[in-house]
Design an enzyme around this catalytic site. Structure first.
Site, mmCIF file in Angstrom:
data_model
loop_
_atom_site.group_PDB
_atom_site.id
_atom_site.type_symbol
_atom_site.label_atom_id
_atom_site.label_comp_id
_atom_site.label_asym_id
_atom_site.label_seq_id
_atom_site.Cartn_x
_atom_site.Cartn_y
_atom_site.Cartn_z
ATOM 1 N N HIS A 121 -4.943 2.138 -5.414
ATOM 2 C CA HIS A 121 -3.931 1.118 -5.121
ATOM 3 C C HIS A 121 -3.065 0.948 -6.361
ATOM 4 O O HIS A 121 -3.516 1.180 -7.481
ATOM 5 C CB HIS A 121 -4.657 -0.191 -4.774
ATOM 6 C CG HIS A 121 -3.801 -1.281 -4.244
ATOM 7 N ND1 HIS A 121 -3.013 -2.076 -5.055
ATOM 8 C CD2 HIS A 121 -3.608 -1.742 -2.980
ATOM 9 C CE1 HIS A 121 -2.386 -2.980 -4.325
ATOM 10 N NE2 HIS A 121 -2.706 -2.796 -3.055
ATOM 11 N N ASP A 198 -12.651 -0.894 -8.476
ATOM 12 C CA ASP A 198 -11.827 -1.718 -7.594
ATOM 13 C C ASP A 198 -12.608 -1.905 -6.295
ATOM 14 O O ASP A 198 -12.717 -0.995 -5.491
ATOM 15 C CB ASP A 198 -10.487 -1.022 -7.351
ATOM 16 C CG ASP A 198 -9.631 -1.711 -6.281
ATOM 17 O OD1 ASP A 198 -10.084 -2.699 -5.679
ATOM 18 O OD2 ASP A 198 -8.511 -1.226 -6.038
ATOM 19 N N GLN A 201 -11.849 -3.381 -1.145
ATOM 20 C CA GLN A 201 -12.187 -2.990 0.221
ATOM 21 C C GLN A 201 -13.689 -2.854 0.450
ATOM 22 O O GLN A 201 -14.136 -2.819 1.602
ATOM 23 C CB GLN A 201 -11.500 -1.664 0.582
ATOM 24 C CG GLN A 201 -9.988 -1.698 0.543
ATOM 25 C CD GLN A 201 -9.376 -2.559 1.632
ATOM 26 O OE1 GLN A 201 -10.004 -2.853 2.648
ATOM 27 N NE2 GLN A 201 -8.142 -2.980 1.430
ATOM 28 N N LYS A 224 -9.721 -10.813 1.560
ATOM 29 C CA LYS A 224 -10.098 -9.661 2.383
ATOM 30 C C LYS A 224 -11.509 -9.799 2.958
ATOM 31 O O LYS A 224 -11.965 -8.941 3.710
ATOM 32 C CB LYS A 224 -9.984 -8.370 1.574
ATOM 33 C CG LYS A 224 -8.562 -8.039 1.133
ATOM 34 C CD LYS A 224 -8.502 -6.726 0.376
ATOM 35 C CE LYS A 224 -7.150 -6.501 -0.274
ATOM 36 N NZ LYS A 224 -6.072 -6.281 0.703
ATOM 37 N N CYS A 364 0.866 0.339 -0.703
ATOM 38 C CA CYS A 364 0.703 0.199 -2.158
ATOM 39 C C CYS A 364 -0.060 1.388 -2.739
ATOM 40 O O CYS A 364 -0.906 1.229 -3.626
ATOM 41 C CB CYS A 364 0.002 -1.114 -2.514
ATOM 42 S SG CYS A 364 0.903 -2.579 -1.994
#
Length: 409
Positions: A121, A198, A201, A224, A364
């Site tokens: 991202h 990261d 998700q 999220k 993104c």
């Protein structure tokens, strides 16, 4: 509790869009919020709205207890050793920027390497670009396999003794692939580098154990994972955080202010300048409670099953290109796609007319779009409130889209 029952807990899903029952397939961008989270926010503002850590009055004490209680919930959620390792941020982007600009700026020199992947991202690319420019470090990209996965062999070749930081997404927001971050962390540590993950998700969709992953930093967002917007978490190993300088100043991160210099509070507060995101943290705590009541393992199994179902059904549509591995075991509930000769924005527009919400654009991830040789794509991302019926409606909508543009052209 099945998905249909879970769906009833999300008030926003009980509506029609363009005269059709809403089918929400954009949870990769932001998830919807259950009534438990909405009520937790409402209760805070109605009953004990107050600043934290500062007052000794009843409302201030209740707010502080709820705020710090949410920190403990976040600690347990990712199995951090201590709440000192849990820093509340505005989200994954702020968390990654904090690592890049605090740890990276202090520890990188000319000739050092930062290793990332093409599937990152923008929030896990641009901060490293900026720090590389500032320090003279070199930004390197780990190659991807043809199906968009990472091989351990390539990781070993890319990460060298000059590598100081490796930063990799846990689950790609485009390809849905689950990356082997535990193995990559081991390789990073063998070469003396720190591992940044990261988790935007992954935290909503699978069990995360930062001690098992042995990552040095892990970032995720509340919005999220059924929580409010504007709240996230940066996990960092205590020994690293203690030696990092804050990048924002003022408010509760202050210990003592002299005329010409100041000292900072201990962890985690030295990284939480100003009035913290109190309501957001309380809402995040409620979201964590909700997800754990459902069961993270149950959510992961559901998302993988639904993703595999979507992959199978969508693959049968003529002219459909699906990006990423075709092996359902390597991915979760994200399917990114294009229909030949139809722009993804047109796909999303026609689907919206059917009450179906999907994402269209570069997500993104422009570096990855170039790797895919696509200027834009459409994306369906699923969560615990989606059902096979939702996927069937998506497939029907895609067939209608294809037929509509075939007739037009």
């Amino acid at each position: 509790m099945n998905s249909a029952e879970i769906r009833q807990l999300f008030p926003i899903l009980n509506q029609e869009v363009n005269g059709k029952p809403l089918v929400y397939l954009d949870s990769g961008a932001t998830s919807q919020k259950p009534v438990q989270v909405i009520e937790a926010l409402d209760k805070y503002y109605r009953e004990y709205n107050s600043n934290v850590h500062r007052g000794v009055h009843t409302l201030g004490t209740k707010a502080t207890d709820a705020f710090e209680g949410a920190r403990e919930k976040a600690r347990k959620f990712i199995n951090a050793k201590s709440t000192q390792e849990i820093i509340f941020t505005r989200g994954t982007t702020t968390a990654l920027n904090t690592v890049a600009h605090s740890y990276g700026t202090a520890n990188l020199r000319e000739g050092d390497e930062i290793v990332i992947t093409p599937m990152e991202h923008h929030s896990n690319i641009i901060p490293w670009q900026q720090v590389a420019k500032r320090t003279g470090a070199t930004l390197k990209y780990m190659p991807l396999q043809e199906d968009g996965t990472i091989s351990i062999e390539d990781a070993r070749k890319t990460i060298t003794k000059n590598t100081k930081i490796v930063s990799v997404v846990h689950i790609s927001n485009v390809l849905g692939v689950v990356n082997p971050v535990k193995d990559i962390a081991r390789i990073a540590h063998e070469n003396g580098a720190v591992m940044v993950v990261d988790g935007a998700q992954s935290a909503p969709h699978m069990k995360v154990d930062v001690q098992d992953l042995d990552c040095d930093f892990f970032a995720f967002s509340g919005h999220k994972m059924c929580g409010p917007t504007g709240i996230g978490v940066l996990y960092g190993k205590k020994e690293l955080l203690e030696n990092m300088e804050p990048i924002e100043f003022g408010g509760e991160m202050i210990d003592f202010v002299h005329d010409f210099e100041s000292t900072w509070k201990e962890l985690p507060w030295k990284f939480e300048a100003g009035t913290p995101i109190i309501a957001g943290a309380i809402g995040l705590g409620a979201a964590i409670d909700f997800l754990q009541d459902i069961g993270i393992d149950n959510i992961e199994a559901h998302d993988r099953r639904l993703g595999a179902y979507a992959l199978d059904k969508m693959s049968q549509i003529e002219g459909m290109t699906i990006y990423g591995s075709k092996d359902p075991s390597k991915r979760t509930g994200i399917v990114t796609f294009n229909i030949s000769d139809v722009h993804p924005h047109d796909v999303a527009t026609v689907l919206d007319a059917e009450g179906i919400a999907v994402r269209a654009g570069h997500h993104c991830a422009q570096v990855l779009m170039r790797w895919l040789k696509a200027s834009a794509t459409a994306r369906a991302s699923m969560y615990l409130y989606n059902t096979e019926e939702d996927i069937d409606k998506l497939v029907d909508g895609l067939v209608k889209t294809k037929e509509y543009f075939s007739d037009v052209f």
